[in-house]
Design a protein around this motif. Structure first.
Motif, mmCIF file in Angstrom:
data_model
loop_
_atom_site.group_PDB
_atom_site.id
_atom_site.type_symbol
_atom_site.label_atom_id
_atom_site.label_comp_id
_atom_site.label_asym_id
_atom_site.label_seq_id
_atom_site.Cartn_x
_atom_site.Cartn_y
_atom_site.Cartn_z
ATOM 1 N N ALA A 1 0.721 -1.154 0.170
ATOM 2 C CA ALA A 1 -0.022 0.006 0.103
ATOM 3 C C ALA A 1 0.925 1.254 0.016
ATOM 4 C CB ALA A 1 -0.881 0.023 1.216
ATOM 5 N N LYS A 2 2.015 1.180 0.782
ATOM 6 C CA LYS A 2 2.811 2.554 0.869
ATOM 7 C C LYS A 2 3.526 2.724 -0.549
ATOM 8 C CE LYS A 2 3.542 2.925 5.693
ATOM 9 N NZ LYS A 2 4.519 3.443 7.049
ATOM 10 N N TYR A 3 3.889 1.567 -1.193
ATOM 11 C CA TYR A 3 4.617 1.425 -2.603
ATOM 12 C C TYR A 3 3.295 2.268 -3.365
ATOM 13 C CZ TYR A 3 5.925 0.429 -7.115
ATOM 14 O OH TYR A 3 6.511 0.576 -8.667
ATOM 15 N N LEU A 4 2.211 1.947 -3.486
ATOM 16 C CA LEU A 4 1.270 2.502 -4.364
ATOM 17 C C LEU A 4 0.920 3.875 -3.836
ATOM 18 C CD1 LEU A 4 -1.135 -0.663 -4.573
ATOM 19 C CD2 LEU A 4 0.404 0.345 -6.354
ATOM 20 N N ARG A 5 0.906 4.057 -2.672
ATOM 21 C CA ARG A 5 0.726 5.702 -2.466
ATOM 22 C C ARG A 5 1.805 6.704 -2.750
ATOM 23 N NH1 ARG A 5 0.040 7.088 4.311
ATOM 24 N NH2 ARG A 5 2.434 6.774 4.095
ATOM 25 N N ALA A 6 3.091 5.787 -2.615
ATOM 26 C CA ALA A 6 4.320 6.790 -3.170
ATOM 27 C C ALA A 6 4.218 7.101 -4.585
ATOM 28 C CB ALA A 6 5.426 6.073 -2.617
ATOM 29 N N PHE A 7 3.801 5.933 -5.403
ATOM 30 C CA PHE A 7 3.707 6.115 -6.802
ATOM 31 C C PHE A 7 2.680 7.100 -7.188
ATOM 32 C CE2 PHE A 7 1.996 4.601 -10.886
ATOM 33 C CZ PHE A 7 3.390 4.695 -11.700
ATOM 34 N N ALA A 8 1.455 7.071 -6.250
ATOM 35 C CA ALA A 8 0.568 8.164 -6.781
ATOM 36 C C ALA A 8 1.106 9.513 -6.312
ATOM 37 C CB ALA A 8 -0.741 8.016 -6.118
ATOM 38 N N TYR A 9 1.772 9.578 -5.436
ATOM 39 C CA TYR A 9 2.183 10.890 -5.071
ATOM 40 C C TYR A 9 3.361 11.546 -5.979
ATOM 41 C CZ TYR A 9 -0.144 12.051 -0.590
ATOM 42 O OH TYR A 9 -1.312 12.195 0.164
ATOM 43 N N PHE A 10 4.188 10.574 -6.419
ATOM 44 C CA PHE A 10 5.163 10.929 -7.402
ATOM 45 C C PHE A 10 4.550 11.430 -8.806
ATOM 46 C CE2 PHE A 10 8.971 8.986 -10.256
ATOM 47 C CZ PHE A 10 9.649 10.166 -10.149
ATOM 48 N N TRP A 11 3.648 10.785 -9.229
ATOM 49 C CA TRP A 11 2.867 11.463 -10.299
ATOM 50 C C TRP A 11 2.392 12.698 -9.977
ATOM 51 C CZ3 TRP A 11 1.833 10.308 -15.443
ATOM 52 C CH2 TRP A 11 2.606 9.366 -15.875
ATOM 53 N N LEU A 12 1.775 13.022 -8.787
ATOM 54 C CA LEU A 12 1.225 14.181 -8.496
ATOM 55 C C LEU A 12 2.310 15.167 -8.324
ATOM 56 C CD1 LEU A 12 -1.306 13.125 -5.873
ATOM 57 C CD2 LEU A 12 -2.078 14.185 -7.833
ATOM 58 N N VAL A 13 3.421 15.050 -7.720
ATOM 59 C CA VAL A 13 4.102 16.258 -7.489
ATOM 60 C C VAL A 13 4.940 16.536 -8.740
ATOM 61 C CG1 VAL A 13 6.290 14.584 -6.921
ATOM 62 C CG2 VAL A 13 5.967 16.972 -5.862
ATOM 63 N N ARG A 14 5.210 15.698 -9.705
ATOM 64 C CA ARG A 14 5.891 15.914 -10.936
ATOM 65 C C ARG A 14 5.044 16.865 -11.870
ATOM 66 N NH1 ARG A 14 7.979 10.674 -13.253
ATOM 67 N NH2 ARG A 14 5.812 9.772 -12.447
ATOM 68 N N ASN A 15 3.539 16.582 -11.911
ATOM 69 C CA ASN A 15 2.683 17.334 -12.514
ATOM 70 C C ASN A 15 2.208 18.454 -12.153
ATOM 71 O OD1 ASN A 15 2.553 15.607 -15.399
ATOM 72 N ND2 ASN A 15 2.372 14.011 -13.745
ATOM 73 N N TRP A 16 1.901 18.419 -10.769
ATOM 74 C CA TRP A 16 1.182 19.661 -10.029
ATOM 75 C C TRP A 16 2.073 20.428 -9.296
ATOM 76 C CZ3 TRP A 16 -1.567 15.252 -11.364
ATOM 77 C CH2 TRP A 16 -2.971 15.502 -12.096
ATOM 78 N N GLY A 17 3.342 19.752 -8.760
ATOM 79 C CA GLY A 17 4.137 20.567 -7.851
ATOM 80 C C GLY A 17 3.808 20.018 -6.427
ATOM 81 N N GLY A 18 3.877 21.006 -5.454
ATOM 82 C CA GLY A 18 3.494 20.502 -4.290
ATOM 83 C C GLY A 18 1.998 20.199 -4.234
ATOM 84 N N VAL A 19 1.439 19.322 -3.477
ATOM 85 C CA VAL A 19 0.203 19.006 -3.302
ATOM 86 C C VAL A 19 -0.304 18.777 -1.706
ATOM 87 C CG1 VAL A 19 0.024 18.244 -5.696
ATOM 88 C CG2 VAL A 19 0.664 16.471 -3.598
#
Length: 482
Positions: free
Chosen positions: A133-151
């Motif tokens: 679950a933490k791997y999947l959470r990290a993966f989602a945040y990695f996509w968010l931070v690269r495309n939206w910046g800080g979230v």
């Protein structure tokens, strides 16, 4: 037809989500997270959002493919190739991506919070599923931070808090690295089914995060762990057609190259939607037709024009088709499925981390960390390059690059070019250019397309719904230009 090796049944996912949102929440938690099979079903619901039709394997991936230096958007995606930011048609598409990533995070948080409370589950299973679950959470945040910046960071500690401030990009990366390190430690070498996250997937993600943050020594070392494990190898090909039959085709279940893919199958809303954006209906390379939302040109696009025709990837990844712009127009055929029963049911898996990525990442990271290429870096690059020419990836050949011929700058540019060829239509190129910094990105896009990248184009807008309903956010939290 491809054997289903990691298929998350739609009805099962819907019933799982119904339980998770049912009122009162305490009842759902007490009755669901008690056994290993129940916790695994909850983890599966986090995967589902990443494989969703409008996520990175579909509409969101199509958004990113319109930003590249090797292709152009068409129709509603044409405006994206002007690099001036999003219009009213495309903003809802990125809003949907935001929603899907946060659903992944929510579902992962529920597992992280509740699996340790299970009454009939072993500690070993708790540790494994929380790490997944933490791997999947990290993966989602990695996509968010690269495309939206800080979230806004939402963890298991804030499940019931609707109002969460916008965190800095650095804070987001701190969480990503923490989650991935735990996943690396506690995930198994091999998943119970193909498509589940493993420690190798965590290592690959860590390598990419370090790479994106210009922590080149760390990226090099993490990629080297994967290389030296001998757990993966490039799939040899002798013809361009074998890229389809052995690597990217809809009947390929897995390969020695696969580190972590989002698994797809020929069922409605369970297939790779991105494949639909590539093709023309007349080509019959997709069973449901095609949107031909992206194209390129053999004469006007310098990436394509200067690409050696002897490189098998050129004919493996592109085919000629006049879309009304003349005989020089070409379309991507990297992911083709003539038997796909509908638009959202192409059987091609979506590669997130494959061994070719890791070899190329290692080559560039090693060069940048050492202020110049090493023989090991050149060897890693040559494996991918040999395969591209139909040669044995692990045997010296006439197409090899030689260490003495390159400086730090010329070698780094060479690897970037090879990455551009190898990862086409995998939603990677724009993010690969962004990590190099705005001046480099703008220069590469200008050279290839003649267009200037507006600063507002670098990040997607925070959804208006988030700004309206999350009272911890202010209008000034919106990304510049929106």
């Amino acid at each position: 037809m491809k054997k289903i090796v990691f298929f998350l049944p739609l009805l099962g996912l819907l019933s799982c989500q119904d339980i998770l949102v049912e009122k009162p929440k305490a009842v759902a938690i007490e009755t669901f997270y008690n056994t290993a099979s129940e916790v695994e079903a909850a983890v599966n619901s986090a995967y589902a959002q990443l494989r969703a039709t409008n996520g990175i394997t579909g509409q969101l991936g199509a958004q990113l493919e319109a930003y590249t230096d090797y292709s152009y958007g068409r129709g509603s995606y044409q405006v994206l190739s002007d690099f001036q930011g999003l219009n009213s048609t495309n903003i809802p598409r990125t809003d949907e991506g935001w929603r899907l990533f946060y659903l992944t995070i929510r579902n992962a948080n529920l597992v992280i919070q509740n699996a340790p409370k299970g009454k009939s589950i072993s500690q070993a299973d708790v540790t494994k599923y929380v790490a997944e679950a933490k791997y999947l959470r990290a993966f989602a945040y990695f996509w968010l931070v690269r495309n939206w910046g800080g979230v806004p960071i939402r963890t298991e500690a804030q499940l019931n808090e609707p109002n969460v401030k916008r965190n800095t990009a650095e804070e987001v990366y701190t969480l990503i690295l923490s989650d991935l390190k735990e996943a690396e430690t506690n995930l198994p070498d091999k998943g119970a089914q193909v498509g589940r996250a493993t420690k190798w997937a965590a290592k690959a993600a860590l390598a990419e995060v370090y790479f994106t943050r210009n922590q080149y020594a760390e990226a090099r070392d993490k990629a080297d762990e994967i290389i030296k494990s001998n757990a993966f190898s490039l799939v040899p090909v002798a013809t361009s057609a074998e890229f389809d039959t052995k690597i990217f085709g809809p009947t390929v279940v897995t390969s020695t190259e696969e580190i972590w893919y989002l698994k797809q199958t020929r069922q409605n809303d369970q297939g790779m939607y991105l494949a639909m954006f590539a093709h023309h209906p007349g080509s019959r390379l997709h069973g449901a037709g095609g949107f031909y939302a992206h194209y390129s040109d053999t004469e006007t696009n310098p990436i394509i024009k200067n690409w050696d025709a002897k490189d098998l990837r050129k004919s493996a990844f592109w085919y000629s088709w006049d879309i009304g712009l003349g005989k020089n127009s070409i379309l991507s055929k990297k992911f083709s499925d003539p038997l796909a029963p509908n638009q959202t049911a192409a059987g091609n898996d979506f590669p997130v981390y494959r061994y070719a990525d890791i070899l190329l990442l290692y080559a560039e990271a090693a060069s940048r960390a050492g202020n110049g290429p090493t023989q090991a870096a050149v060897d890693a690059l040559n494996q991918v390059h040999r395969r591209a020419y139909g040669q044995n990836p692990t045997t010296a050949s006439s197409v090899d690059f030689k260490l003495a011929d390159y400086t730090a700058d010329t070698f780094n540019d060479l690897v970037l070019k090879e990455r551009g060829y190898e990862t086409q239509y995998e939603a990677k190129r724009w993010l690969d250019l962004k990590r190099l910094g705005t001046p480099k990105l703008k220069g590469i896009i200008k050279a290839a397309t003649g267009k200037d990248v507006a600063d507002k184009h670098l990040f997607w807008p925070i959804p208006v719904a988030e700004l309206n309903y999350n009272t911890a956010l202010a209008p000034t939290d919106q990304n510049p230009g929106y």
